[in-house]
Write an enzyme that holds these catalytic residues in place. Structure first.
Site, PDB file in Angstrom:
ATOM      1  N   GLY A   1      27.793  36.801  38.237  1.00 21.73           N
ATOM      2  CA  GLY A   1      28.196  36.495  39.981  1.00 21.73           C
ATOM      3  C   GLY A   1      29.725  37.091  40.016  1.00 21.73           C
TER       4      GLY A   1
ATOM      5  N   GLU B   1      34.838  38.630  54.521  1.00 17.16           N
ATOM      6  CA  GLU B   1      34.088  37.479  54.205  1.00 17.16           C
ATOM      7  C   GLU B   1      34.802  36.444  53.648  1.00 17.16           C
ATOM      8  OE1 GLU B   1      31.198  38.022  50.634  1.00 17.16           O
ATOM      9  OE2 GLU B   1      30.683  36.017  50.550  1.00 17.16           O
ATOM     10  N   ARG B   2      35.889  36.721  52.738  1.00 14.92           N
ATOM     11  CA  ARG B   2      36.916  35.838  52.285  1.00 14.92           C
ATOM     12  C   ARG B   2      37.541  35.098  53.433  1.00 14.92           C
ATOM     13  NH1 ARG B   2      37.317  39.561  46.979  1.00 14.92           N
ATOM     14  NH2 ARG B   2      35.612  38.578  45.965  1.00 14.92           N
TER      15      ARG B   2
ATOM     16  N   GLY C   1      33.456  34.880  45.867  1.00  9.57           N
ATOM     17  CA  GLY C   1      34.356  34.922  44.713  1.00  9.57           C
ATOM     18  C   GLY C   1      34.988  33.823  44.498  1.00  9.57           C
TER      19      GLY C   1
ATOM     20  N   GLU D   1      39.350  31.340  40.919  1.00 11.13           N
ATOM     21  CA  GLU D   1      39.869  31.785  40.051  1.00 11.13           C
ATOM     22  C   GLU D   1      40.035  33.400  40.280  1.00 11.13           C
ATOM     23  OE1 GLU D   1      37.378  29.396  39.771  1.00 11.13           O
ATOM     24  OE2 GLU D   1      38.983  27.891  39.418  1.00 11.13           O
TER      25      GLU D   1
HETATM   26  C1  LIG Z   1      25.755  27.812  48.267  1.00 14.22           C
HETATM   27  C2  LIG Z   1      26.184  29.221  47.879  1.00 14.22           C
HETATM   28  C3  LIG Z   1      25.889  30.407  48.867  1.00 14.22           C
HETATM   29  C4  LIG Z   1      25.864  31.542  48.190  1.00 14.22           C
HETATM   30  N1  LIG Z   1      25.606  32.484  48.938  1.00 14.22           N
HETATM   31  C5  LIG Z   1      25.444  34.033  48.345  1.00 14.22           C
HETATM   32  C6  LIG Z   1      24.875  34.876  48.917  1.00 14.22           C
HETATM   33  O1  LIG Z   1      24.556  34.836  50.397  1.00 14.22           O
HETATM   34  N2  LIG Z   1      24.895  36.410  48.466  1.00 14.22           N
HETATM   35  C7  LIG Z   1      25.168  36.470  47.245  1.00 14.22           C
HETATM   36  O2  LIG Z   1      25.336  37.381  46.828  1.00 14.22           O
HETATM   37  N3  LIG Z   1      25.857  35.412  46.460  1.00 14.22           N
HETATM   38  C8  LIG Z   1      25.945  34.014  47.053  1.00 14.22           C
HETATM   39  N4  LIG Z   1      26.382  33.088  46.329  1.00 14.22           N
HETATM   40  C9  LIG Z   1      26.904  33.241  44.996  1.00 14.22           C
HETATM   41  C10 LIG Z   1      28.469  33.173  44.710  1.00 14.22           C
HETATM   42  O3  LIG Z   1      29.264  34.134  45.375  1.00 14.22           O
HETATM   43  C11 LIG Z   1      28.766  32.854  43.161  1.00 14.22           C
HETATM   44  O4  LIG Z   1      28.130  31.712  42.837  1.00 14.22           O
HETATM   45  C12 LIG Z   1      30.233  33.078  42.964  1.00 14.22           C
HETATM   46  O5  LIG Z   1      30.712  34.431  43.108  1.00 14.22           O
HETATM   47  C13 LIG Z   1      30.343  32.836  41.463  1.00 14.22           C
HETATM   48  O6  LIG Z   1      29.384  33.453  40.403  1.00 14.22           O
HETATM   49  P1  LIG Z   1      28.585  32.475  39.757  1.00 14.22           P
HETATM   50  O7  LIG Z   1      28.084  31.563  40.173  1.00 14.22           O
HETATM   51  O8  LIG Z   1      27.867  33.462  38.575  1.00 14.22           O
HETATM   52  O9  LIG Z   1      29.821  32.009  38.464  1.00 14.22           O
HETATM   53  P2  LIG Z   1      30.383  32.537  37.128  1.00 14.22           P
HETATM   54  O10 LIG Z   1      30.907  34.257  37.442  1.00 14.22           O
HETATM   55  O11 LIG Z   1      29.482  32.176  36.215  1.00 14.22           O
HETATM   56  O12 LIG Z   1      31.779  31.849  37.059  1.00 14.22           O
HETATM   57  C14 LIG Z   1      31.925  30.532  36.330  1.00 14.22           C
HETATM   58  C15 LIG Z   1      33.254  30.257  36.129  1.00 14.22           C
HETATM   59  O13 LIG Z   1      33.922  31.204  35.201  1.00 14.22           O
HETATM   60  C16 LIG Z   1      35.281  31.508  35.955  1.00 14.22           C
HETATM   61  N5  LIG Z   1      35.508  32.888  35.927  1.00 14.22           N
HETATM   62  C17 LIG Z   1      34.573  33.718  35.907  1.00 14.22           C
HETATM   63  N6  LIG Z   1      35.349  35.108  35.428  1.00 14.22           N
HETATM   64  C18 LIG Z   1      36.646  34.572  35.119  1.00 14.22           C
HETATM   65  C19 LIG Z   1      37.803  35.262  34.706  1.00 14.22           C
HETATM   66  N7  LIG Z   1      37.655  36.651  34.643  1.00 14.22           N
HETATM   67  N8  LIG Z   1      38.842  34.609  34.213  1.00 14.22           N
HETATM   68  C20 LIG Z   1      38.843  33.321  34.594  1.00 14.22           C
HETATM   69  N9  LIG Z   1      37.892  32.485  35.061  1.00 14.22           N
HETATM   70  C21 LIG Z   1      36.850  33.136  35.343  1.00 14.22           C
HETATM   71  C22 LIG Z   1      34.868  31.335  37.437  1.00 14.22           C
HETATM   72  O14 LIG Z   1      35.868  31.071  38.167  1.00 14.22           O
HETATM   73  C23 LIG Z   1      33.899  30.112  37.354  1.00 14.22           C
HETATM   74  O15 LIG Z   1      34.886  28.795  37.371  1.00 14.22           O
HETATM   75  C24 LIG Z   1      26.480  31.839  46.817  1.00 14.22           C
HETATM   76  C25 LIG Z   1      26.897  30.827  45.983  1.00 14.22           C
HETATM   77  C26 LIG Z   1      26.593  29.377  46.538  1.00 14.22           C
HETATM   78  C27 LIG Z   1      26.806  28.182  45.799  1.00 14.22           C
END
Ligand SMILES: Cc1cc2nc3c(=O)[nH]c(=O)nc-3n(C[C@H](O)[C@H](O)[C@H](O)COP(=O)(O)OP(=O)(O)OC[C@H]3O[C@@H](n4cnc5c(N)ncnc54)[C@H](O)[C@@H]3O)c2cc1C
Length: 385
Positions: free
Chosen positions: A132, A248-249, A370, A373
């Site tokens: 993600g 988006e942000r 995004g 963090e």
């Molecule tokens: C309701 C909802 C709607 C969404 N809609 C879309 C959509 O339409 N299209 C789409 O593509 N995506 C969508 N998303 C996905 C969303 O953008 C991701 O959930 C988000 O980017 C985080 O990715 P992840 O869930 O894999 O978390 P992860 O990347 O697994 O992160 C887990 C934790 O690690 C932290 N972390 C990650 N990297 C670092 C770093 N380098 N340093 C410190 N901390 C870090 C993160 O901040 C988080 O706290 C949606 C998500 C939700 C919940």
């Protein structure tokens, strides 16, 4: 304080939207909430109101307005009423900029009139079960066929907003492996027809908040995507994402700010009519101080939002500016919504009260688009750190 970023035209539009929300959304919202989805037919009503076509060029059936501010008004009004329009915010707020900037005239002719009319609903799929925040790690592949006529798409996406209702999905996929010196190389954007054989919608995810939004898993097994549906140039997808993520942000910042403003209004109204110890909750000094502090935070968020909206329209909103606006406004909203819920006592925890739904809906603002963090990483990098 007087808001400076909106004109009389925006305010007239706000009046139209408010009426639309009051008559077409509020009375049926409980049903949507229970069903966990916005009915597909509702998007035709939104299209009729003209909201999908505002920024679509006139030659493709829209109003041709080059400003994000009307969408911002729409988001503010949804938050004000404590409702959500589900995937349509992604359709307009996220997908349209990609189509306008990257689609060829022939592609625009195929997609934009249907986009404006609500006949072709778009979603965008970046996130995968395994990646993600680190999008360069995506594993969905799109292999060009030997005769060069189509890509063969394989992989899976998750958390895709509008994933159930979508007719076309902008899918980010690897058309080439990453380079040793550039992990971001090799990602392309494909506009995938959701009726294609091998394309399946997985689970509609059961979420804490945003329950009317159809957030889904998508699976691709040997999906044939004609080369005519490649968006922009091959292998440059990552830079396209980078160019579009600031909008988006900002849209998340706008929604969060408006949710915080709505929370203050809900709490002010509630505490004025709720009596405890023989007097309105609003009469306690603690309530006044809490609401005053919340109002000051909302005012600050409003100033950030307005400046950022002006910067976006002027083409000056940098990635770090947008990250900063999202970080600030979503943190403000989290604090404000929580404090306003507290002032409701036990009723704040009951879903029939809008503050309870707002609390749940608000939580994801610090995660999607995004995580916060990641926003801090972008800001720190811009600071030379
Ligand atoms: C309701 C909802 C709607 C969404 N809609 C879309 C959509 O339409 N299209 C789409 O593509 N995506 C969508 N998303 C996905 C969303 O953008 C991701 O959930 C988000 O980017 C985080 O990715 P992840 O869930 O894999 O978390 P992860 O990347 O697994 O992160 C887990 C934790 O690690 C932290 N972390 C990650 N990297 C670092 C770093 N380098 N340093 C410190 N901390 C870090 C993160 O901040 C988080 O706290 C949606 C998500 C939700 C919940």
């Amino acid at each position: 304080m007087r808001r400076t970023s909106y004109t009389d035209d925006h305010e007239a539009f706000r009046g139209t939207v408010r009426k639309f929300v009051d008559t077409e959304v509020v009375p049926v919202y409980d049903k949507w909430y229970e069903a966990g989805i916005v009915p597909r037919e509702f998007y035709y009503k939104m299209a009729e109101l003209g909201v999908f076509g505002i920024e679509v060029p006139e030659e493709f059936g829209g109003a041709g307005i080059e400003s994000f501010k009307f969408q911002a008004v729409l988001m503010e009004e949804a938050a004000r009423a404590g409702v959500s329009f589900g995937g349509s915010s992604v359709h307009v707020g996220l997908c349209l900029p990609y189509l306008k900037k990257l689609a060829t005239d022939e592609q625009k002719q195929r997609w934009l009139p249907g986009f404006a009319a609500g006949e072709i609903m778009f979603a965008i799929a970046m996130t995968e079960p395994g990646t993600g925040s680190d999008l360069a790690g995506m594993r969905t592949t799109a292999k060009l066929s030997e005769d060069g006529t189509h890509y063969v798409l394989n992989g899976a996406k998750t958390f895709i907003t509008g994933g159930v209702n979508a007719d076309r999905v902008i899918v980010c996929a690897r058309t080439a492996p990453p380079r040793e010196d550039d992990r971001r190389f090799g990602i392309s954007l494909l506009v995938v027809d959701t009726t294609s054989p091998g394309y399946t919608v997985g689970r509609k995810l059961d979420k804490l908040g945003l329950r009317v939004s159809d957030t889904a898993e998508l699976n691709f097994t040997d999906v044939r995507v004609p080369v005519e549906d490649l968006l922009g140039e091959e292998n440059k997808g990552f830079s396209y994402l980078g160019q579009n993520l600031p909008q988006e942000r900002l849209s998340i910042a706008v929604g969060a700010y408006a949710q915080a403003a709505a929370a203050v209004r809900f709490a002010r109204e509630y505490t004025q009519q709720r009596n405890v110890f023989g007097k309105p909750v609003a009469s306690f000094q603690n309530t006044k101080f809490e609401l005053a502090a919340c109002k000051a935070e909302v005012d600050a968020a409003e100033a950030v939002v307005d400046r950022a909206l002006d910067a976006l329209d002027a083409g000056e909103l940098s990635a770090a500016d947008a990250a900063s606006a999202k970080l600030f406004c979503t943190e403000v909203a989290a604090r404000v919504v929580d404090r306003c819920l507290q002032l409701h006592g036990g009723y704040g925890f009951i879903n029939e009260y809008p503050i309870a739904r707002l609390y749940a809906d608000n939580r994801v603002n610090r995660i999607y688009g995004g995580t916060n963090e990641v926003m801090k990483m972008i800001i720190a990098k811009d600071m030379g750190l």
